[in-house]
Design an enzyme around this catalytic site. Structure first.
Site, PDB file in Angstrom:
ATOM      1  N   GLU A  84      -9.567 -10.653  -7.134  1.00 13.13           N
ATOM      2  CA  GLU A  84      -8.739  -9.328  -6.922  1.00 13.13           C
ATOM      3  C   GLU A  84      -7.693  -9.476  -8.066  1.00 13.13           C
ATOM      4  O   GLU A  84      -7.309  -8.395  -8.825  1.00 13.13           O
ATOM      5  CB  GLU A  84      -8.132  -9.513  -5.906  1.00 13.13           C
ATOM      6  CG  GLU A  84      -9.174  -8.999  -4.852  1.00 13.13           C
ATOM      7  CD  GLU A  84      -8.885  -9.345  -3.085  1.00 13.13           C
ATOM      8  OE1 GLU A  84      -7.620  -9.693  -3.073  1.00 13.13           O
ATOM      9  OE2 GLU A  84      -9.810  -9.073  -2.319  1.00 13.13           O
TER      10      GLU A  84
ATOM     11  N   ARG B 191      -1.506 -14.474   3.970  1.00 15.82           N
ATOM     12  CA  ARG B 191      -2.395 -13.871   5.030  1.00 15.82           C
ATOM     13  C   ARG B 191      -1.911 -14.075   6.626  1.00 15.82           C
ATOM     14  O   ARG B 191      -1.880 -13.017   7.199  1.00 15.82           O
ATOM     15  CB  ARG B 191      -3.805 -14.414   5.270  1.00 15.82           C
ATOM     16  CG  ARG B 191      -4.654 -13.984   4.012  1.00 15.82           C
ATOM     17  CD  ARG B 191      -5.146 -12.613   4.164  1.00 15.82           C
ATOM     18  NE  ARG B 191      -6.199 -12.479   5.157  1.00 15.82           N
ATOM     19  CZ  ARG B 191      -7.051 -11.378   5.203  1.00 15.82           C
ATOM     20  NH1 ARG B 191      -6.992 -10.292   4.192  1.00 15.82           N
ATOM     21  NH2 ARG B 191      -7.899 -11.154   6.094  1.00 15.82           N
TER      22      ARG B 191
ATOM     23  N   LYS C 237       0.920  -1.284   0.040  1.00 19.22           N
ATOM     24  CA  LYS C 237       0.065   0.018  -0.071  1.00 19.22           C
ATOM     25  C   LYS C 237       0.879   1.366  -0.204  1.00 19.22           C
ATOM     26  O   LYS C 237       2.030   1.147   0.203  1.00 19.22           O
ATOM     27  CB  LYS C 237      -0.854   0.065   1.111  1.00 19.22           C
ATOM     28  CG  LYS C 237      -1.882  -1.141   1.281  1.00 19.22           C
ATOM     29  CD  LYS C 237      -2.720  -1.239   2.589  1.00 19.22           C
ATOM     30  CE  LYS C 237      -3.808  -2.421   2.449  1.00 19.22           C
ATOM     31  NZ  LYS C 237      -4.593  -2.394   3.570  1.00 19.22           N
TER      32      LYS C 237
ATOM     33  N   TYR D 128     -12.355  -2.796  -3.223  1.00 19.10           N
ATOM     34  CA  TYR D 128     -12.901  -2.794  -1.611  1.00 19.10           C
ATOM     35  C   TYR D 128     -14.352  -2.775  -1.941  1.00 19.10           C
ATOM     36  O   TYR D 128     -14.959  -2.366  -0.959  1.00 19.10           O
ATOM     37  CB  TYR D 128     -12.400  -1.733  -1.050  1.00 19.10           C
ATOM     38  CG  TYR D 128     -10.933  -1.888  -0.311  1.00 19.10           C
ATOM     39  CD1 TYR D 128     -10.640  -2.742   0.300  1.00 19.10           C
ATOM     40  CD2 TYR D 128      -9.961  -0.845  -0.720  1.00 19.10           C
ATOM     41  CE1 TYR D 128      -9.263  -2.943   0.933  1.00 19.10           C
ATOM     42  CE2 TYR D 128      -8.630  -1.050  -0.192  1.00 19.10           C
ATOM     43  CZ  TYR D 128      -8.333  -1.912   0.437  1.00 19.10           C
ATOM     44  OH  TYR D 128      -7.059  -2.272   0.681  1.00 19.10           O
TER      45      TYR D 128
ATOM     46  N   ARG E  51       2.422  -6.863   9.507  1.00 16.07           N
ATOM     47  CA  ARG E  51       1.706  -5.520  10.318  1.00 16.07           C
ATOM     48  C   ARG E  51       2.294  -5.393  11.667  1.00 16.07           C
ATOM     49  O   ARG E  51       2.314  -4.254  12.009  1.00 16.07           O
ATOM     50  CB  ARG E  51       0.025  -5.641  10.024  1.00 16.07           C
ATOM     51  CG  ARG E  51      -0.121  -5.593   8.380  1.00 16.07           C
ATOM     52  CD  ARG E  51      -1.630  -6.111   8.716  1.00 16.07           C
ATOM     53  NE  ARG E  51      -2.133  -5.743   7.270  1.00 16.07           N
ATOM     54  CZ  ARG E  51      -3.554  -6.145   6.722  1.00 16.07           C
ATOM     55  NH1 ARG E  51      -4.264  -7.149   7.609  1.00 16.07           N
ATOM     56  NH2 ARG E  51      -4.101  -5.919   5.565  1.00 16.07           N
TER      57      ARG E  51
ATOM     58  N   THR F  93      -5.675  -7.311  10.956  1.00 14.74           N
ATOM     59  CA  THR F  93      -5.890  -5.867  10.238  1.00 14.74           C
ATOM     60  C   THR F  93      -5.294  -4.752  11.009  1.00 14.74           C
ATOM     61  O   THR F  93      -4.557  -3.785  10.275  1.00 14.74           O
ATOM     62  CB  THR F  93      -7.353  -5.722  10.033  1.00 14.74           C
ATOM     63  OG1 THR F  93      -7.827  -6.723   9.339  1.00 14.74           O
ATOM     64  CG2 THR F  93      -7.327  -4.121   9.123  1.00 14.74           C
TER      65      THR F  93
ATOM     66  N   ASN G 144      -1.692  -0.010   7.077  1.00 13.03           N
ATOM     67  CA  ASN G 144      -1.275  -1.327   7.565  1.00 13.03           C
ATOM     68  C   ASN G 144      -0.492  -2.019   6.549  1.00 13.03           C
ATOM     69  O   ASN G 144      -0.241  -3.210   6.634  1.00 13.03           O
ATOM     70  CB  ASN G 144      -2.074  -2.358   8.382  1.00 13.03           C
ATOM     71  CG  ASN G 144      -3.519  -2.586   6.941  1.00 13.03           C
ATOM     72  OD1 ASN G 144      -3.103  -2.104   6.059  1.00 13.03           O
ATOM     73  ND2 ASN G 144      -4.703  -3.206   7.550  1.00 13.03           N
TER      74      ASN G 144
END
Ligand code: CDP
Ligand code: MG
Length: 150
Positions: A126, A85, A9, A49, A102, A91, A112
């Site tokens: 995705e 994951r 991100k 999203y 994270r 999160t 994050n």
């Protein structure tokens, strides 16, 4: 073999943490089969999203995710969806376990650092949003003989 979508991100790009996060994926022996730096538009953010668009925090998330470039990747490996994951962590960076990306680098619920698909259907959906089939570079990793039998 599974494929999962990973996004580094805007905070990851701006904080110069891309290399360290990609290094973790490489250390694990995962195979990167597609990768690009791009600017997410509000339209693309809403698509990616979709499940969150109605939430009261969505406008802030959209502002964040469109604020600077992100790096999109397709990561491949045995059970890659679950494995990535787990490497990503919970999160909220304040709650994510130490040892996760994270947990080690984020103290925020929003910023994050990384996105990873949460299941086989999301992964297919995705990957289709971020990549065309011609952008995927398949190859046989020479490492594979040391990772799992067959
Ligand atoms: O990314 P993950 O699947 O762990 O979490 P999510 O619940 O699907 O939320 C997607 C993303 O929205 C998170 O990774 C955060 O960046 C953001 N988010 C937020 O800005 N505020 C929240 N209260 C929850 C999530
Ligand atoms: Mg999610």
């Amino acid at each position: 073999m599974e494929r999962t979508l990973v996004l580094l991100k805007p905070d990851c790009v701006q904080r110069r943490l891309m290399g360290r996060v990609i290094g973790r994926l490489e250390d694990k022996g995962l195979n990167i089969v597609a990768m690009k730096l791009m600017r997410v538009t509000p339209e693309l953010a809403k698509k990616h999203y979709a499940e969150h668009v109605k939430k009261d925090w969505y406008p802030e998330l959209e502002k964040f995710i469109t604020s600077a470039p992100l790096a999109a990747m397709i990561v491949e490996g045995p059970e890659a969806i679950r494995v990535v994951r787990e490497m990503v962590g919970a999160t909220n960076g304040l709650k994510a376990a130490p040892g996760t990306v994270r947990g080690d680098f984020s103290t925020s619920q929003q910023m994050n650092l990384i996105h990873a698909s949460d299941g086989p259907e999301s992964a297919v959906r995705e990957i289709g949003i971020f990549f065309t089939p011609s952008e995927i570079c398949e190859y046989t990793p020479t490492l594979r003989q040391w990772q799992h039998p067959g």
